[in-house]
Design an enzyme around this catalytic site. Structure first.
Site, PDB file in Angstrom:
ATOM      1  N   GLU A   1      43.420  42.446  45.684  1.00 53.71           N
ATOM      2  CA  GLU A   1      44.649  41.437  46.026  1.00 53.71           C
ATOM      3  C   GLU A   1      44.070  40.435  47.234  1.00 53.71           C
ATOM      4  O   GLU A   1      43.171  39.713  46.743  1.00 53.71           O
ATOM      5  CB  GLU A   1      45.929  42.331  46.286  1.00 53.71           C
ATOM      6  CG  GLU A   1      47.247  41.683  45.652  1.00 53.71           C
ATOM      7  CD  GLU A   1      47.433  39.904  46.084  1.00 53.71           C
ATOM      8  OE1 GLU A   1      47.162  39.305  44.964  1.00 53.71           O
ATOM      9  OE2 GLU A   1      47.847  39.637  47.084  1.00 53.71           O
TER      10      GLU A   1
ATOM     11  N   THR B   1      40.208  37.747  45.072  1.00 50.46           N
ATOM     12  CA  THR B   1      39.569  38.731  43.818  1.00 50.46           C
ATOM     13  C   THR B   1      38.397  37.987  43.390  1.00 50.46           C
ATOM     14  O   THR B   1      37.930  37.224  44.269  1.00 50.46           O
ATOM     15  CB  THR B   1      40.729  38.250  42.669  1.00 50.46           C
ATOM     16  OG1 THR B   1      41.790  38.800  42.960  1.00 50.46           O
ATOM     17  CG2 THR B   1      39.951  38.667  41.451  1.00 50.46           C
TER      18      THR B   1
ATOM     19  N   SER C   1      49.969  40.890  36.676  1.00 54.13           N
ATOM     20  CA  SER C   1      48.861  40.069  37.470  1.00 54.13           C
ATOM     21  C   SER C   1      48.666  38.762  36.868  1.00 54.13           C
ATOM     22  O   SER C   1      49.408  38.667  35.782  1.00 54.13           O
ATOM     23  CB  SER C   1      47.719  41.063  37.083  1.00 54.13           C
ATOM     24  OG  SER C   1      46.215  40.405  37.397  1.00 54.13           O
ATOM     25  N   SER C   2      47.775  38.060  37.021  1.00 56.23           N
ATOM     26  CA  SER C   2      47.229  36.746  36.406  1.00 56.23           C
ATOM     27  C   SER C   2      45.852  36.803  36.149  1.00 56.23           C
ATOM     28  O   SER C   2      45.309  35.689  35.877  1.00 56.23           O
ATOM     29  CB  SER C   2      47.443  35.604  37.487  1.00 56.23           C
ATOM     30  OG  SER C   2      48.740  35.591  37.955  1.00 56.23           O
TER      31      SER C   2
ATOM     32  N   ASP D   1      52.324  42.259  44.717  1.00 52.35           N
ATOM     33  CA  ASP D   1      52.361  41.170  43.674  1.00 52.35           C
ATOM     34  C   ASP D   1      53.844  41.497  42.775  1.00 52.35           C
ATOM     35  O   ASP D   1      54.072  40.794  41.835  1.00 52.35           O
ATOM     36  CB  ASP D   1      51.285  41.527  42.670  1.00 52.35           C
ATOM     37  CG  ASP D   1      50.090  40.630  42.873  1.00 52.35           C
ATOM     38  OD1 ASP D   1      50.211  39.754  43.912  1.00 52.35           O
ATOM     39  OD2 ASP D   1      48.898  40.614  41.964  1.00 52.35           O
TER      40      ASP D   1
ATOM     41  N   GLY E   1      41.783  34.068  42.095  1.00 55.95           N
ATOM     42  CA  GLY E   1      42.657  32.965  42.452  1.00 55.95           C
ATOM     43  C   GLY E   1      44.136  33.409  42.636  1.00 55.95           C
ATOM     44  O   GLY E   1      44.846  32.288  42.300  1.00 55.95           O
ATOM     45  N   GLY E   2      44.426  34.403  42.286  1.00 60.41           N
ATOM     46  CA  GLY E   2      45.862  34.795  42.155  1.00 60.41           C
ATOM     47  C   GLY E   2      46.490  33.994  40.827  1.00 60.41           C
ATOM     48  O   GLY E   2      45.931  34.058  39.893  1.00 60.41           O
TER      49      GLY E   2
ATOM     50  N   ARG F   1      44.847  48.394  36.435  1.00 61.45           N
ATOM     51  CA  ARG F   1      45.739  47.886  37.354  1.00 61.45           C
ATOM     52  C   ARG F   1      45.943  48.968  38.366  1.00 61.45           C
ATOM     53  O   ARG F   1      46.296  50.129  37.789  1.00 61.45           O
ATOM     54  CB  ARG F   1      46.935  47.207  36.626  1.00 61.45           C
ATOM     55  CG  ARG F   1      47.956  46.613  37.709  1.00 61.45           C
ATOM     56  CD  ARG F   1      47.115  45.245  38.592  1.00 61.45           C
ATOM     57  NE  ARG F   1      48.156  44.393  38.932  1.00 61.45           N
ATOM     58  CZ  ARG F   1      47.733  43.315  39.507  1.00 61.45           C
ATOM     59  NH1 ARG F   1      46.462  43.097  39.935  1.00 61.45           N
ATOM     60  NH2 ARG F   1      48.850  42.566  39.929  1.00 61.45           N
TER      61      ARG F   1
HETATM   62  N1  GLU Z   1      46.956  40.015  42.653  1.00 61.30           N
HETATM   63  C1  GLU Z   1      46.272  38.935  42.018  1.00 61.30           C
HETATM   64  C2  GLU Z   1      46.615  39.001  40.526  1.00 61.30           C
HETATM   65  O1  GLU Z   1      46.555  40.319  39.945  1.00 61.30           O
HETATM   66  C3  GLU Z   1      44.893  38.778  42.029  1.00 61.30           C
HETATM   67  C4  GLU Z   1      44.630  38.664  43.449  1.00 61.30           C
HETATM   68  C5  GLU Z   1      44.030  37.202  43.710  1.00 61.30           C
HETATM   69  O2  GLU Z   1      43.359  36.763  42.936  1.00 61.30           O
HETATM   70  O3  GLU Z   1      44.259  36.765  44.741  1.00 61.30           O
HETATM   71  O4  GLU Z   1      46.688  38.207  39.668  1.00 61.30           O
END
Ligand code: GLU
Length: 680
Positions: A505, A485, A551-552, A527, A572-573, A156
């Site tokens: 991101e 991502t 993160s996710s 994030d 997908g965040g 990360r």
């Molecule tokens: N920043 C997101 C995360 O770490 C990932 C970015 C995304 O999937 O759009 O979960």
């Protein structure tokens, strides 16, 4: 149990997906998977085995997002974009055929899954530059077949060492989110190149120079622009125009790149050559690093730029101090399977694991023997400790309404706990193990009523002192996270497996390309919570010096009896978590072949007032059935873009990717061999 091949497309797209109940009627998870395999094999037979075609430099990217899976073929000049492949010698699944081909090329040359994963990731840096690259970070999960052990790397991005909790505050107020996205302020110390180096050093068999070769060639020769790439460029065109280095690269001649044109990135080819020659020190201690720092500290904007671009405080000292974290995976169990994923700083492993534990909780059974449709509606799960996987058929059945209701509620509750407890464990006291205890899930499952939807935000529980239906602190909403991502999944002939999710991101990251280097910088620090999500409530995701934003990302490897059976992940965040969760449930509980489990229409609930639904569910009668329980919905055209691999019981690998989302993914195997298994 073979499902007719013709049903695949309708299964994928039909509103109100209804998986074959007969598949789930008898036997446990093992039996269900055999049924799934049989159905998948039938599909493979129809599509034909797909030659890997790994050695081509500039394959076509399929432009037609609506092209049916059966249109998969090998076009002249490159590998096909195909959602499923089965065979021997290893497998690679990613969103892009060039990238999957790069991984296959390395496997063919005797590399292992780690070598191929890095090769695939580097190629994604060329063809998916808005989602991944050495300007970003990610999470790498590795199953070592010899040691039968799962290890992870947390790569990360980190905040500069000068950052405080007020990083995104001005005059005590959070700055607008969109301003933070397109700025030097949002750029974290990149972790991707260090992750590659660490993975190759610990588990690889090839040098960085060797595995970068296909990507370097791809950057030099270019790739064919498709509609997805053009659309993503269009979404970013306005801000790219403000940065000459980004405009020059992604808006050739000041215009969007044409579909079918070739886009080369000679600067990135040079960057990869430098990395090949000097190793990742070129970034962390060398000339590329100095350029990154200069760019962040004084973003190179056009004279007529439409925006004020805030600088960041990244230093060469931050780059020198960066280390990817080697850490134990998160571990949870479901139906006798063991799930290994990312522990914090990602919330992926704990949130997916907690939701699955909630779905296994005995308290979900109270008094519900049948639903309003008269179908048997008890538990679809086997429970812990060896009971799992061999339940009677009646207990394996849930109506679609009840399945979705429980899935949505379990996600809602798990997200409440994620928000309260998960942050960077180097800074926060994160109760990782306790979040994954069944006792805690049981206490949380107590909130779920099969006849009535919960109202969000739901308050978090306390995993350190689980109390049935208890809460700990105020209910807070889940903050926004980007939606981009990319995820890749690789397996090799020795049985090693990699699940790797990487990102910059937001789609297009910060929008800022490092001049002369050919890659975009991330905006990962956005994030972080800019201010506590609820006043007076501890927020574990505030910025700090050298801290990782939560993160996710949920790269996951599933083992049965110590051997991998499935590995997967998604972009997908925060919807990554629900995408991985739903895909696992579709495959292991609903009996869908992996490619169908990925393609099925998605729902995503993240402790918000409304649950997002893809059109396949939005247009389905099940929506009204769920609304009658009190659920509220919003439409989301596309959630996630998963890829996965599966080990078939006969030893072959199956690779699976999206059929439609993001224009479809690319699943390849080294030696295609598509005979239909006989089922169970
Ligand atoms: N920043 C997101 C995360 O770490 C990932 C970015 C995304 O999937 O759009 O979960």
């Amino acid at each position: 149990m073979l499902r007719p091949v013709a049903s695949l497309r309708s299964t994928v797209t039909a509103p109100g997906l209804s998986p074959p109940l007969a598949v789930r009627a008898r036997g446990g998870v093992r039996a269900r998977r055999w049924a799934a395999l049989a159905a998948t094999a039938a599909l493979v037979t129809t599509l034909g085995s797909v030659p890997a075609g790994a050695d081509q430099a500039s394959p076509e990217r399929t432009a037609d997002a609506a092209a049916p899976a059966s249109a998969a073929h090998t076009p002249p000049g490159g590998p096909a974009k195909t959602p499923v492949a089965v065979g021997h010698g290893g497998a690679v699944s990613s969103v892009d055929p060039n990238a999957s081909a790069a991984g296959i090329e390395v496997l063919r040359r005797g590399g292992n899954a780690v070598d191929a994963a890095v090769a695939t990731a580097a190629a994604l840096g060329v063809t998916e530059p808005y989602s991944a690259g050495v300007g970003g970070g990610g999470y790498f999960v590795y199953y070592d077949a010899k040691r039968q052990r799962v290890s992870t790397i947390d790569g990360r991005e980190t905040a500069p060492r000068s950052a405080g909790s007020d990083l995104f505050l001005e005059n005590g107020k959070p700055i607008p989110f969109k301003d933070a996205v397109t700025s030097g302020l949002g750029v974290g110390t990149p972790g991707t190149a260090a992750t590659w180096d660490s993975a190759l050093d610990r588990w690889g068999t090839k040098s960085l120079a060797q595995v970068l070769r296909p990507a370097e060639r791809l950057a030099r020769n270019g790739f064919t622009v498709d509609q997805t790439f053009r659309s993503q460029t269009a979404d970013n065109a306005e801000r790219f125009a403000d940065f000459p280095a980004s405009a020059e690269l992604f808006l050739p001649g000041g215009k969007l790149p044409e579909v079918g044109s070739t886009l080369a990135n000679p600067d990135l080819a040079r960057t990869y050559r430098l990395l090949a020659k000097h190793g990742v020190a070129a970034i962390y201690r060398g000339e590329i690093g100095r350029d990154i720092v200069r760019t962040v500290r004084k973003p190179p904007v056009a004279a007529n730029a439409q925006r004020t671009v805030r600088p960041g405080d990244l230093t060469t000292g931050d780059l020198r101090a960066y280390t990817p974290r080697s850490q134990a995976p998160s571990r949870s169990s479901y139906q006798g399977l063991d799930l290994y994923s990312m522990a914090p700083s990602s919330s992926g492993g704990t949130t997916v694991g907690e939701a699955l534990n909630i779905l296994e909780s005995a308290s979900l059974d109270r008094g519900h023997q049948s639903d309003s449709h008269g179908r048997t509606a008890a538990s679809h799960r086997g429970g812990k400790g060896g009971k799992g996987g061999e339940q009677s058929g009646a207990q394996a059945r849930l109506s679609e309404r009840q399945f979705l209701h429980r899935y949505i509620e379990a996600s809602r509750v798990a997200f409440a706990d994620r928000g309260r407890w998960v942050g960077d464990p180097a800074f926060e006291d994160v109760p990782t193990r306790q979040l994954l205890r069944q006792e805690f899930a049981d206490a949380r499952a107590c909130l779920i009523d099969d006849d009535k939807a919960l109202t969000s935000p739901v308050a978090p529980g306390d995993p350190r002192h689980p109390a049935p239906c208890g809460s700990s602190g105020a209910a807070t909403p889940t903050p926004y996270e980007g939606r981009d991502t990319t995820h890749l999944t690789v397996a090799d002939k020795w049985g090693n497996v990699v699940a790797y999710t990487l990102t910059i991101e937001q789609t297009g990251g910060s929008g800022i390309t490092v001049p002369g280097r050919g890659f975009l910088l991330n905006n990962e620090l956005t994030d972080f919570s800019f201010a506590p999500i609820a006043p007076g409530v501890h927020d574990p995701n505030l910025p700090g010096p050298g801290k990782r934003p939560r993160s996710s990302m949920s790269p996951t490897i599933v083992l049965e009896d110590g051997r991998p059976v499935v590995a997967l992940g998604s972009p997908g965040g925060a919807t990554i978590i629900t995408t991985v969760l739903q895909t696992l449930l579709n495959h292991f509980d609903r009996g869908l072949p992996l490619v169908d489990a990925i393609a099925a229409p998605r729902a995503s609930q993240r402790n918000a007032a409304a649950t997002e639904l893809e059109p396949g569910l939005w247009n389905s009668p099940v929506r009204a059935e769920l609304e009658a329980l009190g659920h509220r919905f919003t439409k989301n055209p596309e959630i996630g873009a998963a890829t996965g691999v599966q080990r078939l019981p006969d030893g072959r690998w199956l690779a699976a990717a999206e059929t439609v989302r993001r224009g479809g993914g690319s699943a390849l195997v080294v030696h295609p061999h598509g005979e239909v298994p006989n089922g169970r």
